[in-house]
Design an enzyme around this catalytic site. Structure first.
Site, PDB file in Angstrom:
ATOM      1  N   ASP A  99       0.810  -1.221   0.000  1.00  0.00           N
ATOM      2  CA  ASP A  99       0.000   0.000   0.000  1.00  0.00           C
ATOM      3  C   ASP A  99       0.843   1.271   0.000  1.00  0.00           C
ATOM      4  O   ASP A  99       2.014   1.270   0.419  1.00  0.00           O
ATOM      5  CB  ASP A  99      -0.891   0.031   1.248  1.00  0.00           C
ATOM      6  CG  ASP A  99      -2.066  -0.921   1.156  1.00  0.00           C
ATOM      7  OD1 ASP A  99      -2.090  -1.761   0.234  1.00  0.00           O
ATOM      8  OD2 ASP A  99      -2.953  -0.838   2.028  1.00  0.00           O
ATOM      9  N   HIS A 150      -6.112   3.202  -3.999  1.00  0.00           N
ATOM     10  CA  HIS A 150      -5.976   3.474  -2.561  1.00  0.00           C
ATOM     11  C   HIS A 150      -6.239   4.948  -2.275  1.00  0.00           C
ATOM     12  O   HIS A 150      -5.706   5.503  -1.313  1.00  0.00           O
ATOM     13  CB  HIS A 150      -4.576   3.071  -2.104  1.00  0.00           C
ATOM     14  CG  HIS A 150      -4.450   2.821  -0.617  1.00  0.00           C
ATOM     15  ND1 HIS A 150      -5.395   2.153   0.124  1.00  0.00           N
ATOM     16  CD2 HIS A 150      -3.464   3.166   0.266  1.00  0.00           C
ATOM     17  CE1 HIS A 150      -5.006   2.085   1.386  1.00  0.00           C
ATOM     18  NE2 HIS A 150      -3.847   2.708   1.499  1.00  0.00           N
ATOM     19  N   HIS A 154      -4.778   9.548   0.437  1.00  0.00           N
ATOM     20  CA  HIS A 154      -4.780   8.713   1.638  1.00  0.00           C
ATOM     21  C   HIS A 154      -5.513   9.375   2.811  1.00  0.00           C
ATOM     22  O   HIS A 154      -5.016   9.414   3.943  1.00  0.00           O
ATOM     23  CB  HIS A 154      -3.343   8.389   2.048  1.00  0.00           C
ATOM     24  CG  HIS A 154      -3.212   7.136   2.870  1.00  0.00           C
ATOM     25  ND1 HIS A 154      -3.415   7.105   4.235  1.00  0.00           N
ATOM     26  CD2 HIS A 154      -2.885   5.862   2.532  1.00  0.00           C
ATOM     27  CE1 HIS A 154      -3.219   5.881   4.681  1.00  0.00           C
ATOM     28  NE2 HIS A 154      -2.911   5.101   3.670  1.00  0.00           N
ATOM     29  N   HIS A 244       3.650  -2.371   3.130  1.00  0.00           N
ATOM     30  CA  HIS A 244       3.674  -1.035   2.544  1.00  0.00           C
ATOM     31  C   HIS A 244       4.973  -0.818   1.765  1.00  0.00           C
ATOM     32  O   HIS A 244       6.029  -1.302   2.177  1.00  0.00           O
ATOM     33  CB  HIS A 244       3.543   0.034   3.628  1.00  0.00           C
ATOM     34  CG  HIS A 244       2.235  -0.003   4.362  1.00  0.00           C
ATOM     35  ND1 HIS A 244       1.977  -0.930   5.360  1.00  0.00           N
ATOM     36  CD2 HIS A 244       1.105   0.738   4.231  1.00  0.00           C
ATOM     37  CE1 HIS A 244       0.744  -0.739   5.825  1.00  0.00           C
ATOM     38  NE2 HIS A 244       0.193   0.266   5.158  1.00  0.00           N
TER      39      HIS A 244
END
Length: 279
Positions: A99, A150, A154, A244
């Site tokens: 991510d 995503h 964020h 990540h």
């Protein structure tokens, strides 16, 4: 906004929303239309297996065949009430997801490791980050990885209005399509914080919500050995692993991948990516 400013803001958001983290997807449900079934039990640790030499194998590059019945007609995506947390058990299959990227400091190393072992992964990218490194989206496409949405910056979706959530999703899908070559078919809410608007808008944009089964918590920088242990202890058929490749110092995540990936393959796991099929 410069890269350093973006990362600083992302770290602040992560710290402020740490309590959401994995708790945002605590209700573990098996994949299926509507996800109305009973909660699934936590995955058991992968059974030990005799180590064997690594060798190239076509199955490592074989996508999964989808989420099974009921199938959806072309162009229609169901509105779910919970995100998908695992994939069907297709012979000790594991999905690796990364991510917050792409980040030019860490994503290329992750891609190199995946290529060395001939496996594919999923990258849930932030549009704002992708704008700095469109070449990495192109490389992901060339090497067969799956790119998911995503959001753009964020944010915590549960604090946003519906039109803002749509903008976050649409802008990211646009930049993914421009540089990856196709619009994303998967979506993951930042911090695992889902709400009805996110599920509805994701479906309208043709995306399925995918969360995770095993959280490495690598964003806390717990140490390479700890990250490796969390992946290897949580490995089981159908799990989705969260790591990540951006949002802070991800050198531990890179080192951990270099360690646990060959071990998973040695243990007989198929590391692959999901694929949606419509009939």
């Amino acid at each position: 906004m410069q890269m350093d400013q973006l990362l600083t803001r992302r770290r602040a958001l992560l710290a402020g929303a740490a309590t959401l983290g994995a708790a945002g997807v605590a209700a573990v449900l098996a994949p299926g239309a509507g996800n109305r079934g009973a909660p699934a039990s936590p995955p058991a640790a992968g059974a030990p297996a005799a180590r064997r030499p690594l060798r190239p194998s076509e199955y490592r590059l074989r996508p999964l065949t989808g989420y099974g019945p009921p199938r959806t007609p072309p162009g229609r995506t169901p509105v779910r009430e919970e995100p998908l947390l695992k994939v069907p058990d297709d012979g000790r299959t594991v999905v690796l997801t990364f991510d917050d990227g792409p980040d030019p400091r860490y994503t290329p190393d992750i891609l190199d490791i995946l290529a060395r072992h001939e496996v594919r992964a999923m990258f849930f990218v932030c549009g704002e980050m992708a704008g700095y490194t469109p070449d990495l989206l192109a490389r992901m496409a060339d090497e067969g990885h799956v790119v998911g949405n995503h959001t753009w910056s964020h944010p915590l979706l549960t604090k946003l209005r519906r039109r803002t959530i749509r903008s976050e999703m649409e802008r990211t899908s646009d930049i993914v399509e421009k540089h990856y070559g196709a619009r994303p078919e998967w979506f993951r809410a930042p911090y695992g914080a889902w709400n009805r608007a996110a599920f509805e808008l994701g479906a309208e944009l043709g995306m399925e919500p995918l969360a995770w089964t095993v959280d490495t918590l690598d964003w806390t920088e717990p140490g390479t050995r700890t990250i490796v242990g969390r992946v290897e202890d949580g490995a089981a058929p159908g799990v989705v692993v969260l790591s990540h490749d951006a949002g802070g110092d991800r050198s531990q995540s890179v080192k951990a991948l270099r360690s646990y990936l060959p071990h998973l393959l040695d243990s007989g796991y198929h590391v692959t990516v999901p694929r949606r099929e419509y009939v």
